[in-house]
Motif scaffolding. Structure first.
Motif, PDB file in Angstrom:
ATOM      1  N   CYS A  23       0.825  -1.214   0.000  1.00 43.17           N
ATOM      2  CA  CYS A  23       0.000   0.000   0.000  1.00 43.17           C
ATOM      3  C   CYS A  23       0.860   1.264   0.000  1.00 43.17           C
ATOM      4  O   CYS A  23       0.422   2.313  -0.488  1.00 43.17           O
ATOM      5  CB  CYS A  23      -0.928   0.015   1.212  1.00 43.17           C
ATOM      6  SG  CYS A  23      -2.087  -1.362   1.255  1.00 43.17           S
ATOM      7  N   ARG A  24       2.053   1.172   0.514  1.00 44.46           N
ATOM      8  CA  ARG A  24       2.943   2.340   0.566  1.00 44.46           C
ATOM      9  C   ARG A  24       3.286   2.860  -0.820  1.00 44.46           C
ATOM     10  O   ARG A  24       3.539   4.045  -0.997  1.00 44.46           O
ATOM     11  CB  ARG A  24       4.225   1.996   1.317  1.00 44.46           C
ATOM     12  CG  ARG A  24       3.999   1.774   2.784  1.00 44.46           C
ATOM     13  CD  ARG A  24       5.303   1.503   3.481  1.00 44.46           C
ATOM     14  NE  ARG A  24       5.085   1.347   4.900  1.00 44.46           N
ATOM     15  CZ  ARG A  24       6.052   1.247   5.781  1.00 44.46           C
ATOM     16  NH1 ARG A  24       7.305   1.257   5.379  1.00 44.46           N
ATOM     17  NH2 ARG A  24       5.778   1.107   7.055  1.00 44.46           N
ATOM     18  N   PHE A  25       3.305   1.990  -1.830  1.00 42.25           N
ATOM     19  CA  PHE A  25       3.609   2.435  -3.185  1.00 42.25           C
ATOM     20  C   PHE A  25       2.536   3.381  -3.721  1.00 42.25           C
ATOM     21  O   PHE A  25       2.807   4.206  -4.586  1.00 42.25           O
ATOM     22  CB  PHE A  25       3.789   1.246  -4.131  1.00 42.25           C
ATOM     23  CG  PHE A  25       4.989   0.412  -3.802  1.00 42.25           C
ATOM     24  CD1 PHE A  25       6.268   0.933  -3.927  1.00 42.25           C
ATOM     25  CD2 PHE A  25       4.849  -0.888  -3.370  1.00 42.25           C
ATOM     26  CE1 PHE A  25       7.384   0.175  -3.616  1.00 42.25           C
ATOM     27  CE2 PHE A  25       5.955  -1.658  -3.057  1.00 42.25           C
ATOM     28  CZ  PHE A  25       7.227  -1.124  -3.179  1.00 42.25           C
ATOM     29  N   ARG A  26       1.319   3.261  -3.197  1.00 39.16           N
ATOM     30  CA  ARG A  26       0.226   4.169  -3.566  1.00 39.16           C
ATOM     31  C   ARG A  26       0.112   5.326  -2.583  1.00 39.16           C
ATOM     32  O   ARG A  26      -0.750   6.193  -2.739  1.00 39.16           O
ATOM     33  CB  ARG A  26      -1.103   3.418  -3.609  1.00 39.16           C
ATOM     34  CG  ARG A  26      -1.218   2.482  -4.780  1.00 39.16           C
ATOM     35  CD  ARG A  26      -2.657   1.997  -4.885  1.00 39.16           C
ATOM     36  NE  ARG A  26      -2.840   1.225  -6.086  1.00 39.16           N
ATOM     37  CZ  ARG A  26      -3.189   1.746  -7.257  1.00 39.16           C
ATOM     38  NH1 ARG A  26      -3.401   3.035  -7.370  1.00 39.16           N
ATOM     39  NH2 ARG A  26      -3.340   0.971  -8.306  1.00 39.16           N
ATOM     40  N   GLU A  27       0.944   5.316  -1.556  1.00 33.07           N
ATOM     41  CA  GLU A  27       0.935   6.338  -0.508  1.00 33.07           C
ATOM     42  C   GLU A  27      -0.433   6.448   0.162  1.00 33.07           C
ATOM     43  O   GLU A  27      -0.980   7.530   0.344  1.00 33.07           O
ATOM     44  CB  GLU A  27       1.393   7.683  -1.069  1.00 33.07           C
ATOM     45  CG  GLU A  27       2.822   7.649  -1.582  1.00 33.07           C
ATOM     46  CD  GLU A  27       3.281   8.992  -2.119  1.00 33.07           C
ATOM     47  OE1 GLU A  27       2.541   9.988  -2.007  1.00 33.07           O
ATOM     48  OE2 GLU A  27       4.398   9.025  -2.658  1.00 33.07           O
ATOM     49  N   VAL A  28      -0.994   5.276   0.503  1.00 30.62           N
ATOM     50  CA  VAL A  28      -2.281   5.221   1.193  1.00 30.62           C
ATOM     51  C   VAL A  28      -2.164   4.327   2.421  1.00 30.62           C
ATOM     52  O   VAL A  28      -1.251   3.505   2.526  1.00 30.62           O
ATOM     53  CB  VAL A  28      -3.410   4.676   0.279  1.00 30.62           C
ATOM     54  CG1 VAL A  28      -3.647   5.608  -0.891  1.00 30.62           C
ATOM     55  CG2 VAL A  28      -3.115   3.264  -0.193  1.00 30.62           C
ATOM     56  N   ALA A  52      -8.268   8.797  -0.130  1.00 31.84           N
ATOM     57  CA  ALA A  52      -7.678   7.901  -1.128  1.00 31.84           C
ATOM     58  C   ALA A  52      -6.994   8.722  -2.206  1.00 31.84           C
ATOM     59  O   ALA A  52      -7.508   9.716  -2.668  1.00 31.84           O
ATOM     60  CB  ALA A  52      -8.757   7.017  -1.744  1.00 31.84           C
ATOM     61  N   LYS A  53      -5.803   8.250  -2.609  1.00 35.32           N
ATOM     62  CA  LYS A  53      -5.078   8.860  -3.720  1.00 35.32           C
ATOM     63  C   LYS A  53      -5.015   7.867  -4.878  1.00 35.32           C
ATOM     64  O   LYS A  53      -4.040   7.795  -5.579  1.00 35.32           O
ATOM     65  CB  LYS A  53      -3.653   9.219  -3.294  1.00 35.32           C
ATOM     66  CG  LYS A  53      -3.575  10.256  -2.211  1.00 35.32           C
ATOM     67  CD  LYS A  53      -2.118  10.525  -1.885  1.00 35.32           C
ATOM     68  CE  LYS A  53      -1.972  11.479  -0.753  1.00 35.32           C
ATOM     69  NZ  LYS A  53      -0.585  11.747  -0.413  1.00 35.32           N
ATOM     70  N   VAL A  54      -6.050   7.074  -5.030  1.00 30.73           N
ATOM     71  CA  VAL A  54      -6.073   6.025  -6.044  1.00 30.73           C
ATOM     72  C   VAL A  54      -6.134   6.697  -7.378  1.00 30.73           C
ATOM     73  O   VAL A  54      -5.555   6.453  -8.320  1.00 30.73           O
ATOM     74  CB  VAL A  54      -7.267   5.067  -5.863  1.00 30.73           C
ATOM     75  CG1 VAL A  54      -7.224   3.949  -6.871  1.00 30.73           C
ATOM     76  CG2 VAL A  54      -7.345   4.550  -4.465  1.00 30.73           C
TER      77      VAL A  54
END
Length: 88
Positions: free
Chosen positions: A19-24, A86-88
């Motif tokens: 999840c860290r790769f999406r910074e969430v 969410a920063k999706v």
């Protein structure tokens, strides 16, 4: 041999770190583990996790535990739900 709960924890943690790769920030909603071969505590292992899909706030991840010979000892899939913005 490693206890099944420890194996599940290792896989959950490895997949959760993806999840860290999406910074969430996300929490585990579902976790499915397949125990394929014994995980010997005295042997070196590799634990990996990766994203397989993303649908809205749901992140789908997979993971594996392998021995030094590359044999898959356990594998898992999980669904993680993003909490907060969410920063999706």
């Amino acid at each position: 041999m490693a206890h099944g709960g420890i194996i599940a924890t290792l896989l959950d943690e490895a997949m959760g770190k993806v999840c860290r790769f999406r910074e969430v920030r996300a929490v585990t909603a579902e976790l499915n583990v397949e125990y394929l071969k014994p995980v010997r505590v005295q042997d070196e292992i590799v634990v990996e996790g990766w994203e397989t899909d993303c649908k809205g706030r749901n992140l789908f991840h997979a993971g594996e535990i392998r021995n030094s010979a590359g044999d898959v000892l356990a594998k898992a899939t999980g669904r993680f739900v993003i909490i907060g913005d969410a920063k999706v």
